[in-house]
Design a protein around this motif. Structure first.
Motif, PDB file in Angstrom:
ATOM      1  N   ASN A  79      11.055   4.641  15.492  1.00 50.87           N
ATOM      2  CA  ASN A  79       9.115   4.843  16.056  1.00 50.87           C
ATOM      3  C   ASN A  79       8.537   4.039  16.066  1.00 50.87           C
ATOM      4  OD1 ASN A  79       9.533   7.665  15.319  1.00 50.87           O
ATOM      5  ND2 ASN A  79      10.140   7.272  13.464  1.00 50.87           N
ATOM      6  N   LYS A  80       9.299   2.676  16.140  1.00 45.45           N
ATOM      7  CA  LYS A  80       8.134   1.404  16.898  1.00 45.45           C
ATOM      8  C   LYS A  80       6.620   1.537  16.207  1.00 45.45           C
ATOM      9  CE  LYS A  80       9.994   0.412  20.944  1.00 45.45           C
ATOM     10  NZ  LYS A  80      11.532   1.137  20.622  1.00 45.45           N
ATOM     11  N   THR A  81       6.731   2.224  14.677  1.00 43.13           N
ATOM     12  CA  THR A  81       5.777   1.656  13.769  1.00 43.13           C
ATOM     13  C   THR A  81       5.741   0.952  13.011  1.00 43.13           C
ATOM     14  OG1 THR A  81       6.598   3.710  12.458  1.00 43.13           O
ATOM     15  CG2 THR A  81       5.363   4.349  13.969  1.00 43.13           C
ATOM     16  N   VAL A  82       4.264  -0.318  12.698  1.00 37.70           N
ATOM     17  CA  VAL A  82       4.419  -0.728  11.661  1.00 37.70           C
ATOM     18  C   VAL A  82       2.957  -0.189  10.813  1.00 37.70           C
ATOM     19  CG1 VAL A  82       3.662  -2.953  10.981  1.00 37.70           C
ATOM     20  CG2 VAL A  82       5.505  -2.415  12.772  1.00 37.70           C
ATOM     21  N   SER A  83       2.983  -0.460   9.311  1.00 38.52           N
ATOM     22  CA  SER A  83       2.207  -0.023   8.861  1.00 38.52           C
ATOM     23  C   SER A  83       1.792  -1.769   7.552  1.00 38.52           C
ATOM     24  CB  SER A  83       2.441   0.985   7.537  1.00 38.52           C
ATOM     25  OG  SER A  83       2.245   2.839   8.635  1.00 38.52           O
ATOM     26  N   PHE A  84       0.842  -1.134   7.118  1.00 41.77           N
ATOM     27  CA  PHE A  84       0.452  -2.704   6.562  1.00 41.77           C
ATOM     28  C   PHE A  84      -0.589  -2.016   4.991  1.00 41.77           C
ATOM     29  CE2 PHE A  84      -0.008  -5.077  10.438  1.00 41.77           C
ATOM     30  CZ  PHE A  84       0.965  -5.861  10.320  1.00 41.77           C
ATOM     31  N   THR A  85       0.154  -1.938   4.148  1.00 45.01           N
ATOM     32  CA  THR A  85      -1.026  -1.938   2.565  1.00 45.01           C
ATOM     33  C   THR A  85      -1.343  -2.319   2.184  1.00 45.01           C
ATOM     34  OG1 THR A  85       0.743   0.253   2.399  1.00 45.01           O
ATOM     35  CG2 THR A  85      -0.737  -0.061   0.593  1.00 45.01           C
ATOM     36  N   ALA A  86      -2.948  -2.161   1.787  1.00 43.84           N
ATOM     37  CA  ALA A  86      -3.647  -3.314   1.123  1.00 43.84           C
ATOM     38  C   ALA A  86      -3.123  -3.582   0.211  1.00 43.84           C
ATOM     39  CB  ALA A  86      -5.287  -2.845   1.315  1.00 43.84           C
ATOM     40  N   GLU A  88      -4.219  -5.775  -2.410  1.00 42.61           N
ATOM     41  CA  GLU A  88      -5.210  -7.077  -2.909  1.00 42.61           C
ATOM     42  C   GLU A  88      -6.056  -7.878  -1.957  1.00 42.61           C
ATOM     43  OE1 GLU A  88      -4.186 -11.122  -5.259  1.00 42.61           O
ATOM     44  OE2 GLU A  88      -2.518  -9.859  -6.078  1.00 42.61           O
ATOM     45  N   GLY A  89      -7.387  -8.333  -2.135  1.00 42.17           N
ATOM     46  CA  GLY A  89      -8.419  -8.561  -0.893  1.00 42.17           C
ATOM     47  C   GLY A  89      -9.346  -7.511  -1.041  1.00 42.17           C
ATOM     48  N   HIS A  90     -10.121  -8.369   0.215  1.00 38.76           N
ATOM     49  CA  HIS A  90     -11.892  -7.865   0.428  1.00 38.76           C
ATOM     50  C   HIS A  90     -11.719  -6.838   0.404  1.00 38.76           C
ATOM     51  CE1 HIS A  90     -12.064 -11.870   0.515  1.00 38.76           C
ATOM     52  NE2 HIS A  90     -13.630 -11.518   0.627  1.00 38.76           N
ATOM     53  N   VAL A  91     -10.765  -5.605   1.552  1.00 40.41           N
ATOM     54  CA  VAL A  91     -10.899  -4.350   1.685  1.00 40.41           C
ATOM     55  C   VAL A  91     -11.501  -3.395   0.689  1.00 40.41           C
ATOM     56  CG1 VAL A  91     -10.267  -4.707   3.862  1.00 40.41           C
ATOM     57  CG2 VAL A  91      -8.520  -4.090   2.327  1.00 40.41           C
ATOM     58  N   LEU A  92     -10.382  -3.810  -0.665  1.00 41.30           N
ATOM     59  CA  LEU A  92     -10.485  -2.833  -2.072  1.00 41.30           C
ATOM     60  C   LEU A  92     -11.383  -3.377  -2.994  1.00 41.30           C
ATOM     61  CD1 LEU A  92      -6.185  -3.577  -3.022  1.00 41.30           C
ATOM     62  CD2 LEU A  92      -7.685  -1.318  -2.057  1.00 41.30           C
ATOM     63  N   ASP A  93     -12.323  -4.142  -2.351  1.00 36.70           N
ATOM     64  CA  ASP A  93     -13.659  -3.826  -2.851  1.00 36.70           C
ATOM     65  C   ASP A  93     -14.221  -3.245  -3.050  1.00 36.70           C
ATOM     66  OD1 ASP A  93     -12.628  -6.717  -4.289  1.00 36.70           O
ATOM     67  OD2 ASP A  93     -14.604  -8.036  -2.609  1.00 36.70           O
ATOM     68  N   LEU A  94     -14.108  -2.278  -1.599  1.00 39.83           N
ATOM     69  CA  LEU A  94     -14.951  -1.321  -1.667  1.00 39.83           C
ATOM     70  C   LEU A  94     -13.968   0.057  -1.685  1.00 39.83           C
ATOM     71  CD1 LEU A  94     -16.553  -2.671   2.312  1.00 39.83           C
ATOM     72  CD2 LEU A  94     -17.492  -2.199  -0.171  1.00 39.83           C
ATOM     73  N   LYS A  96     -10.670   2.693  -2.786  1.00 38.59           N
ATOM     74  CA  LYS A  96      -8.932   2.047  -3.150  1.00 38.59           C
ATOM     75  C   LYS A  96      -8.293   2.347  -3.309  1.00 38.59           C
ATOM     76  CE  LYS A  96     -11.563   5.678  -6.504  1.00 38.59           C
ATOM     77  NZ  LYS A  96     -11.934   7.033  -6.865  1.00 38.59           N
ATOM     78  N   LYS A  97      -7.811   2.981  -1.185  1.00 37.30           N
ATOM     79  CA  LYS A  97      -6.815   2.608  -0.407  1.00 37.30           C
ATOM     80  C   LYS A  97      -7.139   2.476   0.571  1.00 37.30           C
ATOM     81  CE  LYS A  97      -4.753   6.285  -3.933  1.00 37.30           C
ATOM     82  NZ  LYS A  97      -4.267   7.700  -3.586  1.00 37.30           N
ATOM     83  N   GLU A 120      -6.121   4.216   7.765  1.00 36.68           N
ATOM     84  CA  GLU A 120      -6.654   5.314   6.547  1.00 36.68           C
ATOM     85  C   GLU A 120      -7.341   4.779   5.052  1.00 36.68           C
ATOM     86  OE1 GLU A 120      -2.454   7.357   6.012  1.00 36.68           O
ATOM     87  OE2 GLU A 120      -1.683   7.315   8.091  1.00 36.68           O
ATOM     88  N   TYR A 121      -8.013   5.375   4.402  1.00 36.26           N
ATOM     89  CA  TYR A 121      -8.951   4.833   3.784  1.00 36.26           C
ATOM     90  C   TYR A 121      -8.938   6.192   2.400  1.00 36.26           C
ATOM     91  CZ  TYR A 121     -12.996   6.422   5.963  1.00 36.26           C
ATOM     92  OH  TYR A 121     -13.336   7.292   6.849  1.00 36.26           O
ATOM     93  N   GLU A 122      -9.208   5.296   1.309  1.00 36.76           N
ATOM     94  CA  GLU A 122     -10.185   6.365   0.467  1.00 36.76           C
ATOM     95  C   GLU A 122     -11.130   5.294  -0.238  1.00 36.76           C
ATOM     96  OE1 GLU A 122      -9.398   8.304  -3.891  1.00 36.76           O
ATOM     97  OE2 GLU A 122      -7.898   8.088  -2.757  1.00 36.76           O
TER      98      GLU A 122
END
Length: 152
Positions: A79-86, A88-94, A96-97, A120-122
């Motif tokens: 499907n030519k998809t690439v996903s990056f799931t956090a 650790e890092g600064h995004v997880l300061d704000l 949850k996901k 996608e985020y929470e």
């Protein structure tokens, strides 16, 4: 107000879709060359450059702030998809996901294609803003990569 959300953007590229997808999937170490003002380094922390489930640490600047993003990558060649799931890092300061997805689609005729970016985020709470700055960052990096690959 919902704490869970999704932001999307489409970016047209001139680079052949397969070439662009391969860089996102397994050649991240070239991204700092293409977007040096935004992405300063990417290092493998677990696994390798090519295997789904590998973990990489990105050092980058978003809206003038130096940040880090440790992510677990998942790729789907069919499907030519690439996903990056956090993980650790600064995004997880704000958030949850936090997960950013890239889907590369070739044009039906000619070279180039379309990169659909989905964030996608929470949020941790209602006072946290939507991650628009990270979507804009991803758009600019995609544009930088495209410009770099066209010259290569």
């Amino acid at each position: 107000m919902s704490l869970v959300g999704k932001l999307e953007a489409d970016v047209e590229i001139k680079t052949p879709a397969e070439k662009f997808y391969n860089l996102l999937k397994s050649q991240n170490h070239h991204i700092p060359n293409a977007s040096s003002d935004k992405v300063h380094s990417i290092e493998v922390h677990e696994g390798d450059w090519e295997t789904s489930g590998s973990v990489k640490l990105w050092k980058y600047t978003a809206e003038g702030n130096l940040e880090v993003f440790k992510e677990r990558v998942e790729a789907d060649k069919e499907n030519k998809t690439v996903s990056f799931t956090a993980v650790e890092g600064h995004v997880l300061d704000l958030y949850k996901k936090y997960k950013v997805n890239f889907k590369v689609t070739p044009k039906t005729s000619g070279e180039g294609g379309l990169v659909k970016i989905t964030v996608e985020y929470e949020k941790k709470n209602d006072s946290i803003p939507d991650p628009n700055k990270y979507l804009q960052f991803a758009i600019h990096v995609v544009q930088d990569i495209d410009a770099h690959l066209i010259k290569a």
